[in-house]
Structure formats: C-alpha cells, structure tokens
Design an enzyme around this catalytic site. Structure first.
Site, PDB file in Angstrom:
ATOM      1  N   HIS A 206       0.802  -1.227   0.000  1.00  0.00           N
ATOM      2  CA  HIS A 206       0.000   0.000   0.000  1.00  0.00           C
ATOM      3  C   HIS A 206       0.830   1.269   0.000  1.00  0.00           C
ATOM      4  O   HIS A 206       0.279   2.370  -0.056  1.00  0.00           O
ATOM      5  CB  HIS A 206      -0.942   0.015   1.202  1.00  0.00           C
TER       6      HIS A 206
HETATM    7  C1  UD1 Z   1      -1.905   5.114   6.321  1.00  0.00           C
HETATM    8  C2  UD1 Z   1      -0.584   5.591   6.884  1.00  0.00           C
HETATM    9  C3  UD1 Z   1       0.492   4.544   6.633  1.00  0.00           C
HETATM   10  C4  UD1 Z   1       0.055   3.181   7.157  1.00  0.00           C
HETATM   11  C5  UD1 Z   1      -1.287   2.833   6.537  1.00  0.00           C
HETATM   12  C6  UD1 Z   1      -1.792   1.501   7.025  1.00  0.00           C
HETATM   13  C7  UD1 Z   1      -0.210   8.013   6.844  1.00  0.00           C
HETATM   14  C8  UD1 Z   1       0.546   9.092   6.185  1.00  0.00           C
HETATM   15  N1  UD1 Z   1      -0.144   6.817   6.252  1.00  0.00           N
HETATM   16  O1  UD1 Z   1      -1.760   5.007   4.914  1.00  0.00           O
HETATM   17  O2  UD1 Z   1       1.677   4.910   7.308  1.00  0.00           O
HETATM   18  O3  UD1 Z   1       1.023   2.224   6.817  1.00  0.00           O
HETATM   19  O4  UD1 Z   1      -2.223   3.858   6.882  1.00  0.00           O
HETATM   20  O5  UD1 Z   1      -2.993   1.172   6.405  1.00  0.00           O
HETATM   21  O6  UD1 Z   1      -0.817   8.237   7.848  1.00  0.00           O
HETATM   22  N2  UD1 Z   1      -9.230   4.571   2.531  1.00  0.00           N
HETATM   23  C9  UD1 Z   1     -10.414   3.879   2.512  1.00  0.00           C
HETATM   24  N3  UD1 Z   1     -10.929   3.438   3.714  1.00  0.00           N
HETATM   25  C10 UD1 Z   1     -10.316   3.658   4.899  1.00  0.00           C
HETATM   26  C11 UD1 Z   1      -9.113   4.393   4.911  1.00  0.00           C
HETATM   27  C12 UD1 Z   1      -8.579   4.833   3.727  1.00  0.00           C
HETATM   28  O7  UD1 Z   1     -10.992   3.652   1.453  1.00  0.00           O
HETATM   29  O8  UD1 Z   1     -10.832   3.227   5.939  1.00  0.00           O
HETATM   30  C13 UD1 Z   1      -8.646   5.014   1.259  1.00  0.00           C
HETATM   31  C14 UD1 Z   1      -8.976   6.446   0.925  1.00  0.00           C
HETATM   32  O9  UD1 Z   1      -9.147   6.532  -0.430  1.00  0.00           O
HETATM   33  C15 UD1 Z   1      -7.733   7.197   1.279  1.00  0.00           C
HETATM   34  C16 UD1 Z   1      -6.641   6.154   1.016  1.00  0.00           C
HETATM   35  O10 UD1 Z   1      -7.238   4.916   1.335  1.00  0.00           O
HETATM   36  O11 UD1 Z   1      -7.596   8.339   0.531  1.00  0.00           O
HETATM   37  C17 UD1 Z   1      -5.421   6.365   1.844  1.00  0.00           C
HETATM   38  O12 UD1 Z   1      -5.752   6.454   3.220  1.00  0.00           O
HETATM   39  P1  UD1 Z   1      -4.807   7.287   4.235  1.00  0.00           P
HETATM   40  O13 UD1 Z   1      -5.313   7.148   5.622  1.00  0.00           O
HETATM   41  O14 UD1 Z   1      -4.619   8.642   3.704  1.00  0.00           O
HETATM   42  O15 UD1 Z   1      -3.413   6.584   4.079  1.00  0.00           O
HETATM   43  P2  UD1 Z   1      -3.019   5.039   3.968  1.00  0.00           P
HETATM   44  O16 UD1 Z   1      -2.531   4.776   2.591  1.00  0.00           O
HETATM   45  O17 UD1 Z   1      -4.106   4.163   4.510  1.00  0.00           O
END
Ligand code: UD1
Length: 366
Positions: A206
């Site tokens: 991811h």
């Molecule tokens: C975040 C952390 C990363 C960690 C990862 C574990 C930061 C900068 N990054 O990355 O260090 O390894 O979590 O999972 O904090 N989304 C969903 N559902 C959810 C959450 C997210 O669909 O419940 C999608 C959304 O489109 C979002 C994307 O995933 O924009 C990224 O989510 P985000 O929380 O920004 O970062 P992660 O890639 O999950």
C-alpha cells in the site's frame, strides 16, 4: 489518578494501543481515554480490530476520514484541540508514524500537555516517505520517547535528544501478537481460501512508492505472475491499492493471474493465522516486518530501506526493492532455504506495554 489520552487513527495503531490500554488499566492508577481520529473508517480497516483485540470502544471519534496530507492532518488537529482543552490530561500517548500521530502530538505540545511517543526513534532516512516526516517531527516535540529497538536509541542520541527522555521498552505490537497467536490459530482462513500450510505466499502492498506509479506497480505484478505459478498468492488488498489499480487500468491484469487471490483487508486474527502458516510474506508494511521476525516466517520487503533494521540483523526480513528481477531473485533464494534466523530482538518479549505503564506510575517520569 494519572490521566492519559491515548490516540489511534489508522489500522497499524490499533494493535499498538490494545496492550497499552490494558496495561494502563492494570495499574489501577491510570485513567485512560481513547481518542480515535477516524483516519481509517472502513469496518475492515477499523472495527474488526477493536473486536478481535477487545479494545474498549473509543471515548471520542473525531471522524476525520480521508483527505490530502495537509487536509487530513489539519482536520485532526482542529477536532482534537477542543477535546484536549476540555480534558487536560497529564499525558497524550501517540503511537507509530501515521498522520494522526503527528497531528495529535502537535496539538498536545502546543497546549503544554506532555506527549509520549511509542515506537520513537525509528528512521528510514528517506524523507520521501510521509511516515519519515511524521516520525521526525513527532519525536522532536515529544517529552518521552519510548523505543522499540536499539537503532531508535542511537538515532535519537544522534539527533541530540537528551538521555532522560529516552526509554528502551520493547515492542508493543509484539505484545499483541504473543497474546493472540493461539486464538488466531482457530481462524478458518486457510480453509476459506483453500490454502495448505507453508505452501502459499502472502502479499500486502500500500506504500505510495509502490502503488502510486503505474510502472512500479506493473513491475511488481510481473513478479507476482511468476510466483503465482509456483504457489498461490493471497493478497488482501488495501483500499488505496484497489483504487490505484482501477485508476491505472490494471484490473484486467490482476484478474488474469489465476494463482492470485485478492480478498478485502482481513481482520487481525485471520491475518495472523495467514502469516503464521505461510511460506513467505512479501510486503511494504513496517509492522509486518516485525511480526514475521517473531513468527520465524521469511519476509521480503519491497522497499529500498527500512526504519526497522533489527528485523534484518536479528529477524527474517530482507530488503529487495520493487523490481521484478530483484523480487524473483530473493524469492528463489528463500525457496532454496536462505534467510533463517533464531535470534529474537531484545525486549520483544510480550511485556513492552507493562514496562511503559510502569514508567507513567513511577514517581517522576519526566
Ligand atoms: C496510512 C498511513 C500509513 C500506514 C497505513 C496503514 C499516513 C501518512 N499513512 O496510509 O503509514 O502504513 O495507513 O494502512 O498516515 N481509505 C479507505 N478506507 C479507509 C481508509 C482509507 O478507502 O478506511 C482510502 C482512501 O481513499 C484514502 C486512502 O485509502 O484516501 C489512503 O488512506 P490514508 O489514511 O490517507 O493513508 P493510507 O494509505 O491508509
């Protein structure tokens, strides 16, 4: 009573706060509050962990959801500030390196509330990773730096942190693993996916560096195609990866790989069972490098660097980057019996949270 606000927000935070909240309660002298920022909100990324790990319901959920780094971090700060102003705890405890970690540490620090950072001092020395920025900044403003491996102590000393702020406590994520490994054994995830012990590979992916660029993702999929002809791959897909694969038009390619299964993200117990029985894990996660080290399962990390070097020196981890050639070379080596170790990192003994709780109830933690 000592009043502590524990922050969590994203998936890897939940297995870190679970043993902390339990150890705090155990002291009988700490009143803890759980604040969930809502950074992760899908049930598969969130609720299932609270259920699996029996974490009490958060006292507050800030429900920030997704956004750009600036928008998400700012929104967490905006919504966390009034909570802290009202409760004024003695400490705010933040874990790991996600946006929720730095956002809440910054709010507390500006309100002159002491911050303790669990998993302090880890450094990949790669500032293109958002987590590296979060780690550096959180450590810079924390009052108590709770370190999981020796490299963390050295990094903090080099950055000029005073000795009395640093405590080597071990790894809370391993507390959780040790506590739940037997229960995880009862999961039927292998049967669900028709897998035989030690005859399949597990993948998680991811990181922006792997899944945000079409060329890199395509190269990784080339490697998976070859591996999946050798053994089934199970790849529970993070929502970010699902979205990017669709946006890059790579869905058909993924679907064409008959040996590759891509279920939704799994709960803690199912995923632990899956790792524990696998032949090899290929990942770009930080925590999984640590978990495979304790499980004794070979881990190929699809990155150029790691902030957790003890998983290489003492564990089963090796870095192989993201090129198909390098992934396949490392995979071949594992199949021929390479990468084994029986050393356990110091203080990864299931008692890190207990040590941390003791620090807070000691006469003078600062
Ligand atoms: C975040 C952390 C990363 C960690 C990862 C574990 C930061 C900068 N990054 O990355 O260090 O390894 O979590 O999972 O904090 N989304 C969903 N559902 C959810 C959450 C997210 O669909 O419940 C999608 C959304 O489109 C979002 C994307 O995933 O924009 C990224 O989510 P985000 O929380 O920004 O970062 P992660 O890639 O999950």
């Amino acid at each position: 009573m000592i009043r502590i606000t524990c922050v969590c927000g994203a998936r890897p935070n939940f297995m870190k706060i679970a043993p902390l909240v339990a150890a705090f309660r155990e002291t009988g002298r700490i009143e803890s509050q759980i604040v969930h920022t809502g950074q992760h909100y899908d049930p598969a990324m969130n609720k299932v962990f609270f259920e699996n790990l029996r974490i009490p319901e958060p006292d507050v959920n800030l429900e920030v959801g997704s956004g750009s780094h600036a928008a998400q971090t700012a929104e967490i700060m905006r919504r966390f500030e009034p909570i802290l102003m009202e409760r004024r705890p003695d400490w705010v405890v933040v874990v790991g390196d996600v946006n929720s970690t730095i956002a809440c540490a910054l709010v507390a620090s500006k309100l002159n509330i002491r911050v303790a950072h669990v998993e302090a001092g880890l450094r990949s020395f790669d500032r293109s990773m958002p987590e590296e920025i979060n780690r550096l900044l959180t450590d810079a403003i924390s009052d108590l730096l709770l370190v999981s491996e020796q490299s963390g102590i050295e990094n903090l000393r080099r950055e000029g942190v005073t000795e009395n702020k640093i405590r080597f406590v071990g790894n809370v994520m391993i507390d959780t693993l040790m506590q739940h490994r037997t229960r995880a054994g009862q999961s039927s995830i292998l049967e669900t996916h028709g897998l035989s012990p030690k005859q399949y590979a597990v993948v998680t992916l991811h990181r922006p560096s792997n899944v945000d660029t079409p060329e890199t993702l395509a190269s990784i999929l080339d490697a998976f195609e070859v591996i999946s002809k050798d053994m089934p791959i199970i790849f529970p897909m993070h929502p970010r990866t699902v979205k990017n694969i669709a946006a890059m038009g790579l869905d058909a390619r993924v679907e064409s790989l008959t040996g590759l299964k891509t279920p939704e993200p799994l709960g803690y117990l199912d995923f632990l069972k899956l790792m524990d029985n696998s032949c090899v894990v290929l990942t770009d996660s930080g925590g999984i490098q640590e978990e495979t080290t304790i499980l004794g399962v070979p881990c190929l990390t699809l990155r150029e660097n790691t902030e957790r070097p003890v998983t290489i020196t003492h564990g089963t981890n090796r870095l192989c980057g993201s090129s198909a050639q390098a992934i396949l070379a490392a995979f071949a080596e594992i199949k021929s019996g390479g990468v084994q170790t029986d050393r356990t990192p110091e203080l990864w003994d299931g008692r890190a949270a207990e040590r941390i709780a003791r620090i807070f109830v000691e006469p003078s933690p600062d």
